[in-house]
Design a protein around this motif. Sequence first.
Motif, PDB file in Angstrom:
ATOM      1  N   MET A  22       0.839  -1.197   0.000  1.00  0.00           N
ATOM      2  CA  MET A  22       0.000   0.000   0.000  1.00  0.00           C
ATOM      3  C   MET A  22       0.875   1.248   0.000  1.00  0.00           C
ATOM      4  N   THR A  26       0.734   4.040  -2.998  1.00  0.00           N
ATOM      5  CA  THR A  26       0.388   5.453  -2.817  1.00  0.00           C
ATOM      6  C   THR A  26       1.569   6.341  -3.195  1.00  0.00           C
ATOM      7  N   ALA A  29       1.571   6.807  -6.804  1.00  0.00           N
ATOM      8  CA  ALA A  29       0.613   7.814  -7.248  1.00  0.00           C
ATOM      9  C   ALA A  29       1.237   9.200  -7.191  1.00  0.00           C
ATOM     10  N   LEU A  30       1.940   9.468  -6.083  1.00  0.00           N
ATOM     11  CA  LEU A  30       2.559  10.786  -5.934  1.00  0.00           C
ATOM     12  C   LEU A  30       3.664  10.980  -6.958  1.00  0.00           C
TER      13      LEU A  30
ATOM     14  N   PRO B 202      -8.052   8.000  -8.017  1.00  0.00           N
ATOM     15  CA  PRO B 202      -7.003   7.126  -7.472  1.00  0.00           C
ATOM     16  C   PRO B 202      -5.680   7.848  -7.235  1.00  0.00           C
ATOM     17  N   PHE B 203      -5.260   8.657  -8.219  1.00  0.00           N
ATOM     18  CA  PHE B 203      -3.964   9.308  -8.068  1.00  0.00           C
ATOM     19  C   PHE B 203      -3.990  10.376  -6.974  1.00  0.00           C
ATOM     20  N   GLY B 206      -4.397   8.638  -3.600  1.00  0.00           N
ATOM     21  CA  GLY B 206      -3.165   7.921  -3.269  1.00  0.00           C
ATOM     22  C   GLY B 206      -2.088   8.883  -2.813  1.00  0.00           C
ATOM     23  N   ALA B 207      -1.909   9.967  -3.576  1.00  0.00           N
ATOM     24  CA  ALA B 207      -0.872  10.934  -3.215  1.00  0.00           C
ATOM     25  C   ALA B 207      -1.158  11.529  -1.841  1.00  0.00           C
ATOM     26  N   ILE B 209      -2.898  10.153   0.670  1.00  0.00           N
ATOM     27  CA  ILE B 209      -2.666   9.155   1.722  1.00  0.00           C
ATOM     28  C   ILE B 209      -1.173   9.008   1.975  1.00  0.00           C
ATOM     29  N   TYR B 210      -0.399   8.945   0.890  1.00  0.00           N
ATOM     30  CA  TYR B 210       1.042   8.785   1.073  1.00  0.00           C
ATOM     31  C   TYR B 210       1.610   9.974   1.845  1.00  0.00           C
ATOM     32  N   MET B 211       1.182  11.175   1.452  1.00  0.00           N
ATOM     33  CA  MET B 211       1.783  12.353   2.083  1.00  0.00           C
ATOM     34  C   MET B 211       1.432  12.448   3.560  1.00  0.00           C
ATOM     35  N   LEU B 227       2.733  19.856  -6.366  1.00  0.00           N
ATOM     36  CA  LEU B 227       1.311  19.735  -6.657  1.00  0.00           C
ATOM     37  C   LEU B 227       0.675  21.107  -6.831  1.00  0.00           C
ATOM     38  N   ILE B 275      -5.528  14.647 -14.917  1.00  0.00           N
ATOM     39  CA  ILE B 275      -4.254  15.105 -14.370  1.00  0.00           C
ATOM     40  C   ILE B 275      -4.414  16.492 -13.751  1.00  0.00           C
ATOM     41  N   ILE B 278      -5.934  16.148 -10.287  1.00  0.00           N
ATOM     42  CA  ILE B 278      -5.196  15.444  -9.227  1.00  0.00           C
ATOM     43  C   ILE B 278      -4.859  16.365  -8.046  1.00  0.00           C
ATOM     44  N   VAL B 311      -4.758   2.353   7.699  1.00  0.00           N
ATOM     45  CA  VAL B 311      -5.210   3.318   6.700  1.00  0.00           C
ATOM     46  C   VAL B 311      -6.503   2.832   6.060  1.00  0.00           C
ATOM     47  N   ARG B 312      -6.504   1.536   5.671  1.00  0.00           N
ATOM     48  CA  ARG B 312      -7.649   1.042   4.921  1.00  0.00           C
ATOM     49  C   ARG B 312      -8.895   0.934   5.789  1.00  0.00           C
TER      50      ARG B 312
END
Lengths: 388, 418
Positions: A22, A26, A29-30, B202-203, B206-207, B209-211, B227, B275, B278, B311-312
Amino acid sequence: MSQSFEEISAQLKKRHRRSARMKWLTMGALILSAAFLVVFISDMVVRGWPAFQQAQIQVDVTYNEQSKEIPLAAVSEEFRPLVSRGFFRILPLRMEDNPALMGTTKTQWVIADSPVDQYLKGNKNELSSSQRNVVDKLVKQGRAELKFNTTFFTTGDSKMPELAGIAAAAIGTMMTMLVTMAVCFPIGVMTAVYLEEFAPDNKLTQIIEININNLAAVPSILFGLLGLAIYISFFGVPRSSPLVGGLTLALMTLPVIIISTRAALRSVPDSIRHAAFGVGCSRWQVVRDHVLPVSLPGILTGSIIGLAQAMGETAPLIIVGMVAFIPEASMTLTDASTVMPAQIFTWASQPEAAFAEKTAGGILVLLAVLIFLNALAVWLRNKFERRW
Amino acid sequence: MSTNIVFLLFCAVLVGLGGVAFVLSRAKASRVRASGTLMHAQPDQYGWFAVLTTAGPALLVSALGAFALLLLGAEIPVLYLLAAGLIIAALGLVLGLKQVRPDFHARRAIESVIRKLLAAAATISILTTLGILISIVGEAISFFQLHSFWDFVTGTTWNPGASFLSAAGRGDEGGSAAQFGSVPLFAGTFMITLIAMLVAIPFGLGAAIYMVEFAPLTVRKAAKPVLEVLAGIPTVVYGVFAALTVAPLVVDIAGLFGLDASYSNALAPGLVMGIMIIPFISSLSDDVINSVPSSLREGALALGITKGEMVRNVVVPAAAPGIISASLLAVSRALGETMIVVMAAGMRPNLTANPLEDMTTVTVSIVAALTGDQEFGSAQTLSAFALGLVLFIVTLTLNIVSVIMIRRFREKYRVNNL
């Protein structure tokens, strides 16, 4: 349901693997989003860089009565098709302005015709093979080369790609933004001050607040419809003018400025207000002398971001007719004018390859201005923002 | 040109009168105070009050006069109007001077004028909304008087081009009558929006969540500006990118699979629009995920679940209303996006489910209807307003639903920064 230790640790491994997967997904994606920015910018640079160069050739120009009548005669037949039509067009004028030129022959650098330009840049072009030989010969003699394209930064639009420039559009953008900011900055700041500092908490205030949030989400093209129906049809503001464009964009930018100014005002701690009230200031004195000065960097940051947004906006301006063919810039508010994004749009719809190059060149100029503005906003925020 | 000079002269005289008012009343107030009388306000405040009484009514009268002159077509010579303004200014000056009395609350008077001014500024945003509504609804109604509403909603042929023939009285000669069936436009809009959302959600999510959940602080600090730059690129630039770079690429790739794609296919503008959106989704979701209370995360981790499971199963469900709200706002942006589709999507209304074919959208039709050489009252021009009305209603509804969702989220976790 008892599970053996091996089973549990295998399961745990699987769970951790899924967790890691996961994370990578993610992160992907970034990274892809950032990669897109790189692809995008490099694509524009590759496409647009040639627009900053323009082929010029050195030819003998004869200034005499005959070439005043028939400008084409000023250049020998061999080179004639290689020289820009625009050069011949201004030749008689130049002779009138400067009578001393009469009867002389000068060897000078002139702007080459677009196909020559494209040929030197290695693109597809309409030169015949004999013309190519002539150009090749000129290049060998050092009499044809790509030079920095000053025309691009000094002229307006033209039907001839070698003479088309961004300057008229840049001036149009400046005039339009002048109107936009002159209208929406004071009104936006006043609205925000009213809502944050003065307004009683009643139904009307709530309606205004909801309304502003909704306005911020209205598609920009609808502001164009408003500009067309109200400003142009009803008030009779001249079509295509910086005035109507600026007023339309002002309404669009208004919510941006109101929202960011409110955020800036809200970040001023109440202790400052209380202290000022405590020494007997009236509400307006508190706002003018204490709250506004402290929140000014935040307000300016928000306004610059709003300005940048308005500067890149095209859709409402198409509707109010600012996509016009403007060969020469005018410095008035009511004459037909165009703006940089609209100029890019016009060039993008031209079929010639030379205009595709201009399109990307115009984009680079626009992006440079916008990035400068955004950087200015970030710098302001970092330098003056106070954390309480 | 001469009106300009007269106008400038008027402004100069007004400023001069204001200055005189300020100096005189301040001097008078200072004299009164120097004589030992206690006053309710400072001399400066009396000065400013006199400026307000001098300039305020004069400006108001000239503005009203100009309004009557320009809009109602009243026959008032400009010179008389400006002269009246100046006389009123002079009267105001006298009044302001008379008000320099110890028992007059100059500060309070200034305060109330300023409050009214600010309130007037705040109503402009309401006027804007009203303006949009009136302009769009008014023209849309005239459109529906020409063409039936039912045909507009259910018709499957959009062919406004013939309307100028019927306007010229040649409706029955050559060619079919104009048809305004908006279904293909909405189908095209829907298709492109769908493609955009398939890219953006999704993008963007996802970005975000990652950040928030995984990235080290340095990455987060570096990624945010990237961004933001992506969000600041003008849509016309995305349009050029879609038309010149992505569309040919899509055609080439489709060609590899033996598919036949149009150069103005729906896929290219959809992808590029995705894009574009995003950063919009990622920054909104970023805020939402950030404001999920960390007690939830800590509680979940204390039970021994992995970070991914947290997270999920904990963070995303908790943030769901906010994420849905962000997505709805994104949909509303995609629906109203104009430049990308004008430049990269087709102009031909086409009812199809194949994204490789060209199709057109509502916004493209609005632009097409308003950039031709049509008279303002023609059916084609008016159809743009009918389409605009639908666009306005749909985006407004999406926006309101998203506000309700975010409010629910906010109340659930008592966060105030959203």
